[in-house]
Write an enzyme that holds these catalytic residues in place. Structure first.
Site, PDB file in Angstrom:
ATOM      1  N   GLY A  72       0.804  -1.218   0.000  1.00 48.22           N
ATOM      2  CA  GLY A  72       0.000   0.000   0.000  1.00 48.22           C
ATOM      3  C   GLY A  72       0.838   1.270   0.000  1.00 48.22           C
ATOM      4  N   ASN A 152      -8.126   4.190   8.456  1.00 52.45           N
ATOM      5  CA  ASN A 152      -7.555   3.055   9.164  1.00 52.45           C
ATOM      6  C   ASN A 152      -7.675   3.165  10.674  1.00 52.45           C
ATOM      7  OD1 ASN A 152      -5.638   5.119   8.105  1.00 52.45           O
ATOM      8  ND2 ASN A 152      -4.276   4.180   9.600  1.00 52.45           N
ATOM      9  N   GLN A 180      -7.740   0.019   3.362  1.00 54.17           N
ATOM     10  CA  GLN A 180      -8.652  -0.531   4.382  1.00 54.17           C
ATOM     11  C   GLN A 180      -9.969  -1.006   3.787  1.00 54.17           C
ATOM     12  OE1 GLN A 180      -8.255  -1.189   7.680  1.00 54.17           O
ATOM     13  NE2 GLN A 180      -6.155  -0.460   7.670  1.00 54.17           N
ATOM     14  N   SER A 200      -3.589  -3.338  -0.669  1.00 56.94           N
ATOM     15  CA  SER A 200      -2.500  -4.106  -0.078  1.00 56.94           C
ATOM     16  C   SER A 200      -3.026  -5.440   0.433  1.00 56.94           C
ATOM     17  CB  SER A 200      -1.896  -3.303   1.077  1.00 56.94           C
ATOM     18  OG  SER A 200      -0.870  -4.046   1.691  1.00 56.94           O
ATOM     19  N   HIS A 202      -1.991  -7.657   2.699  1.00 55.75           N
ATOM     20  CA  HIS A 202      -1.965  -8.124   4.099  1.00 55.75           C
ATOM     21  C   HIS A 202      -3.093  -7.579   4.964  1.00 55.75           C
ATOM     22  CE1 HIS A 202      -0.086  -4.747   6.497  1.00 55.75           C
ATOM     23  NE2 HIS A 202       0.260  -4.346   5.296  1.00 55.75           N
ATOM     24  N   THR A 238      11.954  -8.011 -10.403  1.00 49.06           N
ATOM     25  CA  THR A 238      11.417  -9.350 -10.612  1.00 49.06           C
ATOM     26  C   THR A 238      10.142  -9.536  -9.799  1.00 49.06           C
ATOM     27  OG1 THR A 238      13.637 -10.180 -10.966  1.00 49.06           O
ATOM     28  CG2 THR A 238      11.965 -11.818 -10.402  1.00 49.06           C
ATOM     29  N   CYS A 326       2.695   6.849  20.100  1.00 51.11           N
ATOM     30  CA  CYS A 326       3.772   6.647  21.072  1.00 51.11           C
ATOM     31  C   CYS A 326       4.707   5.522  20.646  1.00 51.11           C
ATOM     32  CB  CYS A 326       3.214   6.297  22.433  1.00 51.11           C
ATOM     33  SG  CYS A 326       2.078   7.525  23.048  1.00 51.11           S
TER      34      CYS A 326
END
Ligand SMILES: *Cc1c(COP(=O)(O)O)cnc(C)c1O
Length: 396
Positions: A72, A152, A180, A200, A202, A238, A326
């Site tokens: 992404g 997100n 998302q 994306s 994942h 590749t 954080c």
């Protein structure tokens, strides 16, 4: 083993077992470089084209409008930088929102240093883009509008069709970071007037490090990476064959299961939201109540630190995320929570829980009970909370 409840599916997801199985042969058996001539490589080449077709179908796009990337962030960088550099003679003005992912925001900030001008449009208290403000920001020299499909952090779904229409009317390129949304919401690039889209794998039970950009035929953009002729000269390197195969399989499964899966998640999400809002006082739900991703819940608990809450939830086997950055070494609260109008101290006490199909109502009950106990404990240690309660009693 103790309890383990993973509620951070907006950060990443587990690879689906069928996805994993689909990838396996392309590591050890069909490892040929798809760009090679011999027939052994044709097996890899075919696998890539099948995956491309799966993804194109999901988006209502043509196969040759899908370009594989490293994820992404790469797609966002490519879309925005290449559009900017390709159109800089026409204009140097870009429009985005205040709640974009850092892959978009930091790319825009980089372009500002390179002489481009960027307008960051506000969102309302629910995180919905202010369309009037968007219209007013459009100038003669505006070359690109980039607005995310769904956020997100707070899960809010943006009015993408309206934004696409506005862009089209003004003949401005429209890119959307749909990382998302892809696999979680129906998307049709024609219907929504989208020119470029980032996705994306994942985030939908596919492998990490593989994504794609949809690029409408006729839009002329240069490459981000220079080198070999892969992806029609637009993305050198590749091919990540197992990754691409996994992305294709994840898309296939996501498309097939979307309706039932999101319905299940939505019910569970609403149960979670209702319980938390009812049982934990001085709590705010962040993001739009209904126009939100089916698996997203985001709360701010007054008088506590999100970071402490996360650590204590972790001790109970619960993986969650907070609204402050954080973890990345900065103490600034999330730019998204500030953009929806939360004061710093409230933004700091935020918690994001993102569900998945494998989560049960019992899991949610456990999470609510533990969160309730932890919030109470943290508040009991907070001098601010003590003062607040004292003041309230005096008023009565
Ligand atoms: C996760 C995410 C990205 C980054 O995608 P990667 O594949 O991890 O680089 C970009 N935008 C949004 C909205 C995301 O949620």
């Amino acid at each position: 083993m103790g309890k383990f409840i993973y509620l951070d599916n907006a950060a990443t997801t587990a690879v689906h077992l069928d996805v994993y199985k689909s990838m396996e042969p392309y590591f050890t058996e069909f490892y040929g470089n798809p760009s090679s001539i011999y027939s052994f490589a044709a097996k890899s080449k075919k696998a890539i084209e099948d995956a491309r077709h799966e993804i194109a179908s999901f988006l209502g796009a043509k196969d040759n409008e899908i370009y594989f990337t490293g994820g992404g962030s790469e797609s966002d960088n490519w879309a925005i930088k290449s559009a900017a550099f390709a159109l800089k003679e026409k204009g140097k003005h870009i429009i985005t929102s205040k709640i974009e992912h850092h892959a978009v925001l930091h790319t825009c900030q980089y372009l500002e240093k390179e002489g481009f001008e960027v307008s960051y449009i506000d969102v309302d208290e629910n995180g919905i883009l202010k369309l009037e403000e968007l219209k007013q920001a459009i100038r003669e020299d505006t070359i690109l509008i980039t607005i995310m499909f769904a956020n997100n952090e707070i899960g809010t779904i943006e009015p993408i069709r309206e934004i696409g229409k506005i862009a089209e009317e003004h003949k401005i390129l429209f890119h959307t970071d749909a990382v998302q949304a892809y696999g979680h919401l129906p998307i049709n690039v024609d219907d929504l007037h989208i020119d470029m889209l980032s996705a994306s794998a994942h985030k939908l039970n596919g492998p990490k490090g593989i994504g794609c950009m949809y690029l409408r035929n006729g839009v002329k953009l240069g490459p981000l990476l220079h080198g070999g002729a892969q992806e029609r000269n637009r993305r050198a390197g590749t091919h990540n064959v197992p990754g691409i195969v996994g992305f294709g399989e994840a898309t296939k499964i996501a498309a097939k299961t979307m309706e039932k899966r999101t319905e299940y998640e939505r019910e569970l999400r609403d149960y979670l939201i209702d319980r938390v809002m009812k049982e934990i006082p001085y709590t705010r739900l962040n993001g739009h109540r209904t126009k939100r991703l089916s698996n997203n819940a985001n709360f701010s608990f007054r008088f506590i630190e999100g970071e402490s809450l996360l650590i204590m939830l972790d001790q109970k086997g619960i993986c969650a995320s907070s609204g402050s950055a954080c973890t990345s070494g900065s103490l600034d609260p999330s730019h998204v929570l500030l953009a929806i109008g939360l004061p710093h101290e409230i933004a700091h006490g935020s918690l994001r829980l993102t569900l998945a199909e494998n989560i049960t109502k019992q899991d949610i009950d456990y999470v609510v009970e533990e969160t309730k106990k932890i919030v109470e404990r943290l508040r009991s240690m907070s001098p601010l909370y003590e003062d607040f309660i004292k003041e309230q009693k005096e008023e009565v």
